[in-house]
Structures are given as C-alpha cells and as structure tokens.
Design a protein around this motif. Structure first.
Motif, PDB file in Angstrom:
ATOM      1  N   THR A   1      27.459 -24.968 -70.715  1.00  0.00           N
ATOM      2  CA  THR A   1      27.651 -25.614 -72.019  1.00  0.00           C
ATOM      3  C   THR A   1      26.309 -25.991 -72.633  1.00  0.00           C
ATOM      4  N   ALA A   2      25.377 -26.485 -71.806  1.00  0.00           N
ATOM      5  CA  ALA A   2      24.043 -26.849 -72.306  1.00  0.00           C
ATOM      6  C   ALA A   2      23.310 -25.623 -72.827  1.00  0.00           C
ATOM      7  N   PHE A   3      23.396 -24.518 -72.098  1.00  0.00           N
ATOM      8  CA  PHE A   3      22.761 -23.277 -72.541  1.00  0.00           C
ATOM      9  C   PHE A   3      23.368 -22.806 -73.867  1.00  0.00           C
ATOM     10  N   ALA A   4      24.683 -22.941 -73.986  1.00  0.00           N
ATOM     11  CA  ALA A   4      25.343 -22.538 -75.229  1.00  0.00           C
ATOM     12  C   ALA A   4      24.871 -23.398 -76.395  1.00  0.00           C
ATOM     13  N   LEU A   5      24.769 -24.708 -76.172  1.00  0.00           N
ATOM     14  CA  LEU A   5      24.272 -25.613 -77.213  1.00  0.00           C
ATOM     15  C   LEU A   5      22.839 -25.249 -77.594  1.00  0.00           C
ATOM     16  N   PHE A   6      21.992 -25.064 -76.589  1.00  0.00           N
ATOM     17  CA  PHE A   6      20.596 -24.702 -76.844  1.00  0.00           C
ATOM     18  C   PHE A   6      20.518 -23.446 -77.700  1.00  0.00           C
ATOM     19  N   SER A   7      21.282 -22.450 -77.334  1.00  0.00           N
ATOM     20  CA  SER A   7      21.215 -21.165 -78.019  1.00  0.00           C
ATOM     21  C   SER A   7      21.755 -21.241 -79.441  1.00  0.00           C
ATOM     22  N   LEU A   8      22.807 -22.031 -79.641  1.00  0.00           N
ATOM     23  CA  LEU A   8      23.357 -22.175 -80.990  1.00  0.00           C
ATOM     24  C   LEU A   8      22.383 -22.924 -81.895  1.00  0.00           C
ATOM     25  N   PHE A   9      21.605 -23.847 -81.316  1.00  0.00           N
ATOM     26  CA  PHE A   9      20.578 -24.558 -82.083  1.00  0.00           C
ATOM     27  C   PHE A   9      19.349 -23.680 -82.304  1.00  0.00           C
ATOM     28  N   PHE A  10      18.946 -22.976 -81.257  1.00  0.00           N
ATOM     29  CA  PHE A  10      17.656 -22.297 -81.277  1.00  0.00           C
ATOM     30  C   PHE A  10      17.742 -20.974 -82.027  1.00  0.00           C
ATOM     31  N   GLY A  11      17.503 -21.059 -83.309  1.00  0.00           N
ATOM     32  CA  GLY A  11      17.583 -19.875 -84.154  1.00  0.00           C
ATOM     33  C   GLY A  11      16.255 -19.536 -84.792  1.00  0.00           C
TER      34      GLY A  11
ATOM     35  N   GLU B   1      43.356 -28.289 -69.647  1.00  0.00           N
ATOM     36  CA  GLU B   1      43.946 -29.264 -68.723  1.00  0.00           C
ATOM     37  C   GLU B   1      43.093 -30.519 -68.548  1.00  0.00           C
ATOM     38  N   ASP B   2      41.837 -30.468 -68.964  1.00  0.00           N
ATOM     39  CA  ASP B   2      40.942 -31.615 -68.764  1.00  0.00           C
ATOM     40  C   ASP B   2      41.280 -32.752 -69.707  1.00  0.00           C
ATOM     41  N   SER B   3      41.018 -33.981 -69.265  1.00  0.00           N
ATOM     42  CA  SER B   3      41.281 -35.163 -70.084  1.00  0.00           C
ATOM     43  C   SER B   3      40.211 -35.328 -71.154  1.00  0.00           C
ATOM     44  N   TYR B   4      40.473 -36.217 -72.105  1.00  0.00           N
ATOM     45  CA  TYR B   4      39.521 -36.516 -73.177  1.00  0.00           C
ATOM     46  C   TYR B   4      38.191 -36.999 -72.598  1.00  0.00           C
ATOM     47  N   GLU B   5      38.247 -37.909 -71.613  1.00  0.00           N
ATOM     48  CA  GLU B   5      37.032 -38.464 -71.011  1.00  0.00           C
ATOM     49  C   GLU B   5      36.222 -37.384 -70.295  1.00  0.00           C
ATOM     50  N   THR B   6      36.928 -36.474 -69.630  1.00  0.00           N
ATOM     51  CA  THR B   6      36.248 -35.392 -68.913  1.00  0.00           C
ATOM     52  C   THR B   6      35.498 -34.491 -69.889  1.00  0.00           C
ATOM     53  N   LYS B   7      36.157 -34.129 -70.983  1.00  0.00           N
ATOM     54  CA  LYS B   7      35.525 -33.282 -71.993  1.00  0.00           C
ATOM     55  C   LYS B   7      34.341 -33.997 -72.642  1.00  0.00           C
ATOM     56  N   LYS B   8      34.521 -35.299 -72.920  1.00  0.00           N
ATOM     57  CA  LYS B   8      33.454 -36.079 -73.555  1.00  0.00           C
ATOM     58  C   LYS B   8      32.233 -36.170 -72.642  1.00  0.00           C
ATOM     59  N   THR B   9      32.469 -36.395 -71.362  1.00  0.00           N
ATOM     60  CA  THR B   9      31.368 -36.473 -70.404  1.00  0.00           C
ATOM     61  C   THR B   9      30.635 -35.145 -70.286  1.00  0.00           C
ATOM     62  N   LEU B  10      31.405 -34.055 -70.281  1.00  0.00           N
ATOM     63  CA  LEU B  10      30.805 -32.724 -70.214  1.00  0.00           C
ATOM     64  C   LEU B  10      29.869 -32.489 -71.389  1.00  0.00           C
ATOM     65  N   ILE B  11      30.332 -32.802 -72.592  1.00  0.00           N
ATOM     66  CA  ILE B  11      29.530 -32.570 -73.798  1.00  0.00           C
ATOM     67  C   ILE B  11      28.293 -33.458 -73.805  1.00  0.00           C
ATOM     68  N   ARG B  12      28.452 -34.716 -73.392  1.00  0.00           N
ATOM     69  CA  ARG B  12      27.310 -35.632 -73.366  1.00  0.00           C
ATOM     70  C   ARG B  12      26.222 -35.152 -72.416  1.00  0.00           C
ATOM     71  N   LYS B  13      26.615 -34.798 -71.209  1.00  0.00           N
ATOM     72  CA  LYS B  13      25.628 -34.334 -70.225  1.00  0.00           C
ATOM     73  C   LYS B  13      24.968 -33.043 -70.692  1.00  0.00           C
ATOM     74  N   ALA B  14      25.781 -32.134 -71.193  1.00  0.00           N
ATOM     75  CA  ALA B  14      25.242 -30.859 -71.683  1.00  0.00           C
ATOM     76  C   ALA B  14      24.309 -31.092 -72.867  1.00  0.00           C
ATOM     77  N   GLY B  15      24.645 -32.055 -73.713  1.00  0.00           N
ATOM     78  CA  GLY B  15      23.816 -32.374 -74.875  1.00  0.00           C
ATOM     79  C   GLY B  15      22.426 -32.838 -74.485  1.00  0.00           C
ATOM     80  N   TRP B  16      22.353 -33.719 -73.471  1.00  0.00           N
ATOM     81  CA  TRP B  16      21.043 -34.208 -73.032  1.00  0.00           C
ATOM     82  C   TRP B  16      20.220 -33.108 -72.370  1.00  0.00           C
ATOM     83  N   VAL B  17      20.874 -32.243 -71.614  1.00  0.00           N
ATOM     84  CA  VAL B  17      20.160 -31.124 -70.981  1.00  0.00           C
ATOM     85  C   VAL B  17      19.612 -30.177 -72.055  1.00  0.00           C
TER      86      VAL B  17
END
Length: 425
Positions: free
Chosen positions: A10-20, A209-225
């Motif tokens: 997810t972090a790599f995907a975020l990086f790549s979508l930003f890095f244009g 199947e993941d909960s709201y908190e699980t998805k939110k945590t995933l995005i937050r961690k990926a965002g910082w990376v």
C-alpha cells in the motif's frame, strides 16, 4: 490483519501515485538553484510536497470517504463545487503533464514521433489500467514502484558519492517560501485528496472483510512509510542538483537538468534508465488521477458504471489534447489555479486531521472563507499580464511571499474556536 507485506504494498502504491512528472523534475532544479541553502529550500519544498499530502492521506484514513467529505463541514454545496474544481484541474493539468514529460524525456531522445502520437498511445494505456482498477494496488505496489525507487537510488547514490560536497550561491531571494511554493507544482496536496480516495476504494474492494479500524491503521502506516520515502527521494534529488552547479548553465530547464544528471551518473545508458523511470513515474500518477476522477463522478451518479467509463474517456481525451504542449507551458498555466486552490486544500487537510472539538462546522466555514478571501490577491498576481500594485495588499502579512492567506487563516481559526468554546463543554 495488517501484515508488513500489506503495509509495504500500500505504501509503494501511495508513493507511486504521488510520484509523477512534477515530483521527478522539480527537486533537481530546486537544488541546482538553491546552492548552499539547498537544505532550507528542500525543507520548504517537503512541507508542501510531503507533509501536507501525507496528512491528506491520514485525513482520508480518518474519514474513510471521498474528496466530498473533506469539505462537507463547510457546506454540501461548497464541497461539491470544490470537488468539481479539483477534479477539473487534476485531469486538465497534472494528468496531461505526465504525458508531456514522458514525451520530452522518454520518447524524443529515441524516437522521431510527434507528441500527439505519444499522447494517444499513453492515454490509451492509462484507460486500460483505469478500467481494471481492482488490480491497481497490486500492479503498482509490487512491480512499478520498486522499479522507480531502484532507478532513482542508482542516480542519487552515484552522484552523491561522485562529487565533493561543495555548493554555489543561492539564486533564490526567499529560499524557504520559494521551496514551499515550488512544492505547489507537484500537485500533491490535491493529489492526496484525489488519489487518497482511489487507495481507500481499492483497499475496500480488496479487503472487504477487514474492520474500519484495521483499514484505517493500514492506510496510516502506509502513509507514513510513503512520506518517508518521498522525503528521502526529494532530498536526494535536490542534493544531486546542488552538487552539479558547475556543470550546467543557470538557465537550464527542469527536464534538461534531469537528463544531464542521469548522463553524469549512469553514462550513455543513463538516458535509457531515465526513460524507463519517467515513463513509470508519470504513468502511475495519470492512472491515479483519472481513476480518482472517474470514482467521484460515479459516486455522484448513483454508482453508475457507465458514468465511470464516460469520465475515464473524457479524462483520457483531455490528456491527449493538453498533453501535446511542452512541460514549461503547462507548468506556467497551472500557476494561477494552484495559487487559488492549493491554500484551500491545505486548510481542509489540516482541519480534517484535527480532533472534532477544534474543528466544528463554524470553524471550518470561518477558516475556509478567510483562506479564499486572502488567496485572491495571490491568484490575481499569478495570472500572466495582470499585476496589482504591490502597495494595495502590502499590509497583509507574508503577502510579498505569495502566502498572504496563512496568518489570516490562523487568526480566524483561533478566534472561531474561542467563540465556539461553550459548545465544546
């Protein structure tokens, strides 16, 4: 459950979508012109090109919605108008610019083809990816981004260890604020509210199947990376530009300098590596922008798949038409739009990251109105052939740095929170 693999993909995907396109060509020239003050300029650049965009992703994680949710506390009408403006700008300027950069740096050195041919092939491929959006996270996160980062590290590493750390004099009059304003041209704050929604939807499709908190945590961690990766790459590119101040003319263009850096670091094969890098970095950003725009229009049309496809077609057609112009021209015509919409976007991102008690509806409305009003002089002055007399708005703090909106927005934020205090208790 968020595994390290999920976070990295997810972090790599975020990086790549930003890095244009802008992220690739802006930092080297920024460093080249900043001389011995490259550090100060880079910090300013990273505030608007890293910190604010990552906060935008964190706001998306909190809201778990679309760009419409960013401004709904001001009013639904404002949010709708703001959303349309942002998407109109996105598919009209940064998305076509990726094709223009690709043509100038990846196609022209090797092929004698027209910019129209490049744009048609380029956005045809973008359209194919947009229609297969469920695969975006995996393809971008597992394949494209690692390739981008590897090539960048090669260029930065070789240059950093090949030259003495000696720098020239800065060409900037206000290094810190010049760095911040140059960061506007990455479009990354806007990108955060646009492609952040793409990531949210993609994660929801993939991890049903993941909960709201699980998805939110995933995005937050990926965002910082992703933010850390962006910061390191930007700093490396800026340092690389600053180190070669004696090798190129001071009037060199952004694309020419980047080409020169690749040649100095990787020799004759440098242009080939750079072509691959440019193509990958630009392409992933274009896919993210068109997908985000199509997602938004689809959400406003009762989740109509037809609306999604039609929007994707329009976005790609605009890319073909506008992508034929040269990079410098697209950057120049983008400035007025950025001087108006960027401050509003920054304010919305910051407010959406605050605890509820400091970001009530009245605070949102007051701060956004103040930001809009005090952004107007910067917007007007950035339009070619139009210039207000400096004395008219010289009383506004930071106006001479084209950041006259900052202190008024802060003051209004404090006052509106003070007035709204009884409702918090």
């Amino acid at each position: 459950m968020n595994t390290t693999k999920d976070i990295l993909i997810t972090a790599f995907a975020l990086f790549s979508l930003f890095f244009g396109a802008g992220n690739l060509i802006l930092p080297p020239l920024l460093g080249f012109k900043s001389g011995n003050l490259w550090g100060l300029v880079t910090i300013g650049f990273c505030i608007s090109a890293v910190v604010i965009p990552i906060l935008g992703i964190l706001a998306h994680a909190k809201l778990q919605g679309t760009i419409f949710d960013f401004g709904k506390k001001v009013s639904p009408t404002f949010s709708l108008v703001y959303s349309f403006i942002v998407y109109a700008i996105s598919i009209s300027l940064p998305s076509p610019r990726t094709a223009s950069v690709t043509h100038e740096m990846a196609i022209t050195p090797f092929f004698n083809s027209t910019s129209l041919t490049t744009s048609i092939i380029y956005f045809s491929l973008v359209f194919i990816f947009v229609l297969n959006r469920s695969k975006i996270l995996n393809v971008i996160g597992k394949i494209l981004t690692p390739a981008i980062i590897l090539i960048l590290l090669l260029i930065i590493g070789i240059l950093t260890f090949s030259f003495d750390f000696s720098f020239g004099n800065t060409l900037f009059t206000s290094p810190f604020t010049d760095g911040i304003l140059e960061g506007y041209q990455t479009f990354d704050a806007i990108g955060a509210v646009v492609v952040g929604g793409v990531i949210i939807v993609s994660i929801q499709i993939k991890n049903k199947e993941d909960s709201y908190e699980t998805k939110k945590t995933l995005i937050r961690k990926a965002g910082w990376v992703a933010g850390l990766a962006l910061f390191l790459i930007y700093t490396g590119l800026a340092v690389s530009g600053a180190l070669v101040h004696n090798f190129f003319d001071s009037e060199i263009s952004r694309t020419a300098l980047l080409t020169g850096l690749s040649s100095l670091s990787l020799g004759n094969i440098g242009n080939l590596f750079l072509s691959i890098l440019v193509s990958l970095a630009c392409f992933t950003t274009a896919v993210g922008i068109v997908t985000g725009t199509a997602d938004f229009i689809k959400s406003r049309c009762n989740n109509s798949s037809q609306a999604y496809i039609i929007t994707a077609i329009i976005g790609c057609l605009l890319g073909i038409v506008i992508g034929q112009f040269n990079v410098g021209y697209i950057i120049a015509i983008a400035l007025p739009a950025l001087m108006f919409i960027y401050p509003i976007t920054i304010v919305l991102i910051l407010l959406n990251n605050l605890p509820e008690k400091y970001a009530s509806n009245i605070v949102f409305k007051s701060v956004v109105i103040a930001t809009i009003l005090f952004s107007i002089p910067d917007f007007i002055n950035s339009i070619p052939f139009i210039s207000l007399k400096p004395t008219i708005f010289s009383w506004i703090p930071l106006q001479k740095y084209s950041m006259g909106w900052v202190l008024p927005a802060l003051v209004v934020f404090i006052i509106s929170n003070w007035l709204a205090k009884p409702t918090h208790e």
